[in-house]
Design an enzyme around this catalytic site. Structure first.
Site, PDB file in Angstrom:
ATOM      1  CG  HIS A 130      -3.682  -0.159  -6.486  1.00 26.43           C
ATOM      2  ND1 HIS A 130      -3.958   0.432  -5.282  1.00 26.43           N
ATOM      3  CD2 HIS A 130      -3.816  -1.499  -6.287  1.00 26.43           C
ATOM      4  CE1 HIS A 130      -4.238  -0.504  -4.386  1.00 26.43           C
ATOM      5  NE2 HIS A 130      -4.162  -1.687  -4.980  1.00 26.43           N
ATOM      6  NE  ARG A 188      -4.279  -1.444   0.332  1.00 28.40           N
ATOM      7  CZ  ARG A 188      -4.510  -2.439  -0.527  1.00 28.40           C
ATOM      8  NH1 ARG A 188      -3.653  -2.681  -1.504  1.00 28.40           N
ATOM      9  NH2 ARG A 188      -5.595  -3.185  -0.427  1.00 28.40           N
TER      10      ARG A 188
HETATM   11  P1  NDP Z   1      -1.565 -12.091   4.116  1.00 26.44           P
HETATM   12  O1  NDP Z   1      -2.411 -11.719   5.299  1.00 26.44           O
HETATM   13  O2  NDP Z   1      -1.675 -13.477   3.586  1.00 26.44           O
HETATM   14  O3  NDP Z   1      -0.039 -11.825   4.451  1.00 26.44           O
HETATM   15  C1  NDP Z   1       0.381 -10.697   5.150  1.00 26.44           C
HETATM   16  C2  NDP Z   1       1.802 -10.932   5.628  1.00 26.44           C
HETATM   17  O4  NDP Z   1       2.253  -9.739   6.281  1.00 26.44           O
HETATM   18  C3  NDP Z   1       1.884 -12.055   6.676  1.00 26.44           C
HETATM   19  O5  NDP Z   1       3.072 -12.786   6.481  1.00 26.44           O
HETATM   20  C4  NDP Z   1       1.938 -11.295   7.985  1.00 26.44           C
HETATM   21  O6  NDP Z   1       2.595 -11.986   9.050  1.00 26.44           O
HETATM   22  C5  NDP Z   1       2.761 -10.095   7.566  1.00 26.44           C
HETATM   23  N1  NDP Z   1       2.606  -8.993   8.510  1.00 26.44           N
HETATM   24  C6  NDP Z   1       1.487  -8.319   8.881  1.00 26.44           C
HETATM   25  N2  NDP Z   1       1.762  -7.394   9.827  1.00 26.44           N
HETATM   26  C7  NDP Z   1       3.085  -7.499  10.070  1.00 26.44           C
HETATM   27  C8  NDP Z   1       3.978  -6.849  10.952  1.00 26.44           C
HETATM   28  N3  NDP Z   1       3.545  -5.881  11.784  1.00 26.44           N
HETATM   29  N4  NDP Z   1       5.268  -7.220  10.971  1.00 26.44           N
HETATM   30  C9  NDP Z   1       5.711  -8.196  10.144  1.00 26.44           C
HETATM   31  N5  NDP Z   1       4.920  -8.856   9.261  1.00 26.44           N
HETATM   32  C10 NDP Z   1       3.633  -8.503   9.238  1.00 26.44           C
HETATM   33  O7  NDP Z   1      -1.900 -11.008   2.992  1.00 26.44           O
HETATM   34  P2  NDP Z   1      -1.682 -11.154   1.414  1.00 26.44           P
HETATM   35  O8  NDP Z   1      -0.349 -11.729   1.174  1.00 26.44           O
HETATM   36  O9  NDP Z   1      -2.848 -11.787   0.788  1.00 26.44           O
HETATM   37  O10 NDP Z   1      -1.731  -9.601   0.971  1.00 26.44           O
HETATM   38  C11 NDP Z   1      -0.780  -8.679   1.455  1.00 26.44           C
HETATM   39  C12 NDP Z   1      -1.117  -7.267   1.035  1.00 26.44           C
HETATM   40  O11 NDP Z   1      -0.841  -7.062  -0.342  1.00 26.44           O
HETATM   41  C13 NDP Z   1      -2.573  -6.831   1.162  1.00 26.44           C
HETATM   42  O12 NDP Z   1      -2.917  -6.539   2.505  1.00 26.44           O
HETATM   43  C14 NDP Z   1      -2.607  -5.605   0.285  1.00 26.44           C
HETATM   44  O13 NDP Z   1      -2.227  -4.463   1.033  1.00 26.44           O
HETATM   45  C15 NDP Z   1      -1.549  -5.897  -0.762  1.00 26.44           C
HETATM   46  N6  NDP Z   1      -2.140  -6.141  -2.080  1.00 26.44           N
HETATM   47  C16 NDP Z   1      -1.842  -5.277  -3.103  1.00 26.44           C
HETATM   48  C17 NDP Z   1      -2.364  -5.493  -4.346  1.00 26.44           C
HETATM   49  C18 NDP Z   1      -1.990  -4.630  -5.499  1.00 26.44           C
HETATM   50  O14 NDP Z   1      -2.584  -4.755  -6.571  1.00 26.44           O
HETATM   51  N7  NDP Z   1      -1.004  -3.759  -5.360  1.00 26.44           N
HETATM   52  C19 NDP Z   1      -3.269  -6.609  -4.631  1.00 26.44           C
HETATM   53  C20 NDP Z   1      -3.503  -7.448  -3.490  1.00 26.44           C
HETATM   54  C21 NDP Z   1      -2.957  -7.198  -2.265  1.00 26.44           C
HETATM   55  P3  NDP Z   1       2.000 -13.381   9.614  1.00 26.44           P
HETATM   56  O15 NDP Z   1       2.281 -14.385   8.511  1.00 26.44           O
HETATM   57  O16 NDP Z   1       2.810 -13.636  10.826  1.00 26.44           O
HETATM   58  O17 NDP Z   1       0.540 -13.149   9.838  1.00 26.44           O
HETATM   59  C1  OXD Z   2      -6.170  -5.678  -3.009  1.00 24.17           C
HETATM   60  C2  OXD Z   2      -5.756  -4.686  -4.006  1.00 24.17           C
HETATM   61  O1  OXD Z   2      -5.977  -5.479  -1.817  1.00 24.17           O
HETATM   62  O2  OXD Z   2      -6.125  -4.831  -5.198  1.00 24.17           O
HETATM   63  O3  OXD Z   2      -6.721  -6.715  -3.442  1.00 24.17           O
HETATM   64  O4  OXD Z   2      -5.021  -3.755  -3.667  1.00 24.17           O
END
Ligand code: NDP
Ligand code: OXD
Length: 309
Positions: A272, A224
């Site tokens: 995005h 983000r």
């Molecule tokens: P997940 O919930 O599967 O993974 C999130 C990861 O971040 C986990 O490994 C989690 O740790 C880690 N995490 C969260 N908070 C912390 C912290 N404070 N310190 C360290 N690690 C942390 O989410 P996704 O992989 O599905 O998606 C991730 C993000 O990608 C979304 O939230 C979104 O913001 C972004 N996104 C962007 C898109 C785009 O088009 N640009 C499209 C889709 C998503 P743990 O494993 O321990 O829970």
């Molecule tokens: C999502 C994105 O979070 O598209 O899926 O950013």
């Protein structure tokens, strides 16, 4: 019983025929024509306006139309009793991994330098490392981070991941917590951010973090815009501490016309699009979530509002 769909008009136009075909048993109401609010039990949302969800007295489930749910959790009036499920769609996971591998390869193969050379008419080779000599660090080693990590590893990169909880995943160096973050930064010649935006991760890509990276590191932010302290990026690029940045997300989207990121020679911008929600693959997933919720079955991919993702 009705389902509310709240996203942009363009998204509504794409989803309307699919949802109608897949869920003929449900009445689907497309915002702003939402009718009697008391009849709405399910809400499918992307960036709903604060207060909308709280105004639905019989809401049973909120489904975020994306993987990230910061757009839902940012609503201070969010009804606490209603479960939230985020979208986990293998189609999107593949799309994100394509974006991340493309971006990492561009940085690894010095694309920005060769483009600059082409524009200047310079035919000159640069020293090139092998993928195995290029450590990549992934902030956020969840669904998207791990898939991208596996694909980068298949290309030969030396990949490490950072998560909130401790992990052990064969073939990857796994780090967690603040000390783990410092260790991951110190080894990452290319840093990829795939974190959710939470109170803990806001501004994590900042001058102090860049200073911990090896000199000349590359940055990919597909998490983000709020992860990046924008004022810290150009000074780090201009000083050579960072050699390039690929940004799919920024603080204000669309990026304002006068923003310096548009024209910086070491920034690659995309609007995005790294992993857009894909209605044909997402709609059957959502139908199944609603079926399970209606049947009182446990739901996968539940969001924990206290954790922030
Ligand atoms: P997940 O919930 O599967 O993974 C999130 C990861 O971040 C986990 O490994 C989690 O740790 C880690 N995490 C969260 N908070 C912390 C912290 N404070 N310190 C360290 N690690 C942390 O989410 P996704 O992989 O599905 O998606 C991730 C993000 O990608 C979304 O939230 C979104 O913001 C972004 N996104 C962007 C898109 C785009 O088009 N640009 C499209 C889709 C998503 P743990 O494993 O321990 O829970
Ligand atoms: C999502 C994105 O979070 O598209 O899926 O950013």
């Amino acid at each position: 019983m009705a389902i509310l769909f709240r996203s942009s008009p363009a998204a509504a136009a794409r989803w309307r025929p699919l949802l109608g075909r897949l869920m003929p048993e449900h009445e689907i109401r497309f915002w702003p024509e939402i009718g009697d609010k008391a009849a709405i039990e399910y809400a499918l949302v992307w960036q709903p306006e604060p207060g909308l969800l709280a105004s639905l007295p019989n809401l049973k489930l909120i489904v975020g139309l994306g993987a990230g749910v910061d757009h839902v959790l940012g609503d201070p009036s969010l009804p606490k009793r209603v479960p939230i499920v985020r979208l986990v769609d293998p189609y999107m996971t593949d799309a994100m991994s394509e974006y991340v591998t493309l971006s990492v390869l561009r940085l690894h193969r010095q694309d920005l330098d060769y483009l600059a050379q082409q524009r200047a008419g310079i035919w000159e080779e640069r020293e090139q490392k092998n993928a195995a000599e290029r450590p990549v660090g992934i902030l956020g080693f969840g669904t998207l981070g791990q898939d991208a990590g596996r694909k980068l590893k298949a290309l030969g990169f030396d990949v490490a991941g950072w998560s909130r909880g401790k992990k052990e995943i064969a073939g990857f160096a796994c780090y967690s917590g603040p000390a783990g973050l410092h260790a991951l930064l110190a080894r990452s010649e290319i840093l990829v951010c795939l974190l959710p935006l939470t109170a803990e991760t806001t501004g994590i890509l900042n001058a102090a973090a860049f200073a911990r990276l090896p000199r000349g590191a590359g940055l990919v932010n597909a998490g983000r815009g709020g992860h990046l302290v924008e004022a810290d990026l150009i000074p780090a690029l201009d000083a050579g501490q960072l050699s390039g940045a690929v940004l799919d997300v920024v603080g204000a989207e669309p990026l304002p016309a006068d923003h310096p990121f548009w024209h910086h020679p070491r920034i690659i911008l995309t609007p995005h699009i790294a992993a857009e929600t894909h209605p044909p693959s997402a709609a059957p997933i959502i139908r199944e979530v609603i079926r399970r919720c209606a049947a009182g079955l446990p739901l996968a991919n539940r969001v924990d509002p206290a954790r922030g993702y």
